[in-house]
Design an enzyme around this catalytic site. Structure first.
Site, PDB file in Angstrom:
ATOM      1  N   GLU A  13       0.814  -1.230   0.000  1.00  0.00           N
ATOM      2  CA  GLU A  13       0.000   0.000   0.000  1.00  0.00           C
ATOM      3  C   GLU A  13       0.836   1.263   0.000  1.00  0.00           C
ATOM      4  O   GLU A  13       1.757   1.433   0.805  1.00  0.00           O
ATOM      5  CB  GLU A  13      -0.923  -0.001   1.232  1.00  0.00           C
ATOM      6  CG  GLU A  13      -1.856   1.204   1.287  1.00  0.00           C
ATOM      7  CD  GLU A  13      -2.884   1.115   2.407  1.00  0.00           C
ATOM      8  OE1 GLU A  13      -3.703   2.048   2.525  1.00  0.00           O
ATOM      9  OE2 GLU A  13      -2.875   0.122   3.164  1.00  0.00           O
ATOM     10  N   LYS A  20      -8.561  -1.143   1.177  1.00  0.00           N
ATOM     11  CA  LYS A  20      -9.579  -1.686   2.086  1.00  0.00           C
ATOM     12  C   LYS A  20     -10.329  -2.747   1.310  1.00  0.00           C
ATOM     13  O   LYS A  20     -10.946  -2.462   0.286  1.00  0.00           O
ATOM     14  CB  LYS A  20     -10.553  -0.605   2.582  1.00  0.00           C
ATOM     15  CG  LYS A  20     -10.100   0.096   3.844  1.00  0.00           C
ATOM     16  CD  LYS A  20     -10.223  -0.814   5.043  1.00  0.00           C
ATOM     17  CE  LYS A  20      -9.393  -0.319   6.208  1.00  0.00           C
ATOM     18  NZ  LYS A  20      -8.012  -0.782   6.197  1.00  0.00           N
TER      19      LYS A  20
END
Length: 435
Positions: free
Chosen positions: A239, A255
């Protein structure tokens, strides 16, 4: 000032391995590896920075002000990290949970030697005080022993091992998620990222080898090996937190997680189910809204844009839902201010952010420290790129303490047992390389 030279590398993959092995001799090392993961916002295949000429190490008090002064004074490449607990500098918050690692809250260094690798193209940027070492270093790197030889040496030294323990029992985890759901039902928060620590005491590891093992399993685009004296980060992060190029800012929160399958048909079905899962999408959309709100505080009016929403990205172990949000930084706002305003990243906190952070502190059993913070670098002109510290092992070689944490977003739709299963899925690679 730096001297720079360019070279051609015949076998980049082999050279990367040797470069990391060569870095073992330094007390300060920052290695960032994209693992050849194709993503349109990437600048380099790999970067290595070694040997601190100057450094800043501090607790959270006025940490962002100190970092801004350091970045503006050096006007050079600097590498380092922002721990999650810098939230206490941004807001009136505290961190009182157990801390077995003892990392400083913020640590950056200005490297003497810097290597930038893109394909077969290598650039070496050395401070003038050491630029006469370039040619010799390149010869030494090419002659570095392969990882297998280094591993044999470590095995001969009989590294200390001890069992990995969960700081939060499964039953306690389920109860705490239940408490978080009550906060959501009362309207205190919409979503919060709840994490738990796994740790091992009296443990000695070979950080480079463990990092290479972890990276081989995961192969993520933001893999990082960081050594700052006795403090180590071995990260397989997929990420990006925030990147600045000129006036453009890019944030890519994750997410939504699903396992991979060796069966291609089943794997495609799992990815499609993730893409259309209402709970996973709602988690992602809530964080996108939070990131848009954070960026709007420092962006030119009307420039905040969602470039991708809930796109499925595929990694070796998991599928992930990733969104990409961009913005144009308002004029005369310092680079560090863009970090301060958006920190900690929404994907690791929740919404509303301050309420979520208070509840996180109340329910979690361990201080997060560098976990769910960020690691990255600034360039001389003030551009930067930072990852999110997840899927990572933290190690204090002086304390002989090893730690990794995992977590997930809790929403109104969360089922505690399934959240626990997701944590174990995320912990799999770290547990595997330490077992």
């Amino acid at each position: 000032m730096r001297s720079a030279k360019q070279f051609t590398v015949e076998n980049p993959k082999d050279f990367k391995q040797k470069l990391l092995q060569w870095s073992r001799q330094f007390q300060e090392v920052a290695w960032l590896d994209s693992n050849d993961y194709i993503q349109k916002h990437g600048e380099f295949d790999a970067l290595l920075a070694v040997g601190a000429f100057t450094a800043i190490k501090t607790d959270y008090h006025n940490a962002f002000d100190k970092l801004q002064e350091y970045q503006e004074t050096t006007k050079d490449w600097i590498f380092g990290y922002l721990s999650y607990d810098l939230k206490n500098d941004v807001e009136k918050l505290s961190s009182n949970n157990f801390d077995g690692l003892g990392f400083p809250d913020l640590y950056f260094f200005q490297p003497q030697k810097l290597f930038l690798l893109k394909g077969e193209h290598l650039e070496m940027h050395y401070l003038r005080m050491v630029d006469d070492e370039m040619e010799d270093d390149l010869v030494e790197i090419k002659q570095s022993a392969p990882a297998s030889v280094q591993q044999e040496k470590v095995e001969e030294s009989s590294a200390k091992t001890s069992k990995i323990q969960a700081r939060t029992s499964e039953q306690n985890y389920l109860e705490k998620v239940g408490q978080m759901l009550k906060h959501i039902q009362r309207g205190d928060i919409y979503e919060a990222n709840f994490c738990q620590e796994f740790f091992s005491e009296n443990r000695v590891i070979d950080p480079v080898q463990v990092f290479q093992d972890l990276n081989a399993i995961s192969g993520p685009p933001f893999a990082t090996f960081l050594r700052l004296e006795e403090h180590y980060l071995l990260s397989a992060s997929p990420e990006r937190y925030l990147k600045k190029t000129g006036s453009k800012l890019i944030s890519q929160p994750i997410k939504g997680t699903a396992r991979r399958s060796e069966d291609s048909e089943e794997d495609s079905k799992i990815a499609e189910n993730l893409k259309n899962d209402p709970k996973e999408r709602s988690e992602n959309v809530m964080i996108v809204d939070l990131v848009r709100n954070d960026l709007s505080r420092i962006a030119k009016k009307g420039s905040v844009e969602v470039e991708e929403l809930c796109r499925v990205y595929h990694f070796k172990q998991v599928h992930q839902l990733i969104s990409t949000i961009s913005a144009e930084l308002e004029e005369n706002i310092p680079p560090v201010e863009a970090l301060r305003v958006t920190f900690p990243m929404g994907s690791m906190t929740g919404a509303p952010k301050i309420s979520a952070m208070k509840i996180i502190e109340e329910l979690e059993d361990a201080k997060r420290g560098l976990y769910s913070g960020a690691v990255g670098y600034f360039t001389p002109n003030g551009d930067f790129d930072f990852n999110v510290v997840i899927r990572s092992i933290l190690y204090n070689s002086e304390k002989e303490y090893v730690s990794f944490s995992v977590g997930g977003a809790i929403t109104a739709q969360s089922i505690p047992e399934k959240e626990y299963e997701e944590c174990l899925l995320k912990a799999k690679a770290m547990r595997q390389v330490l077992s």
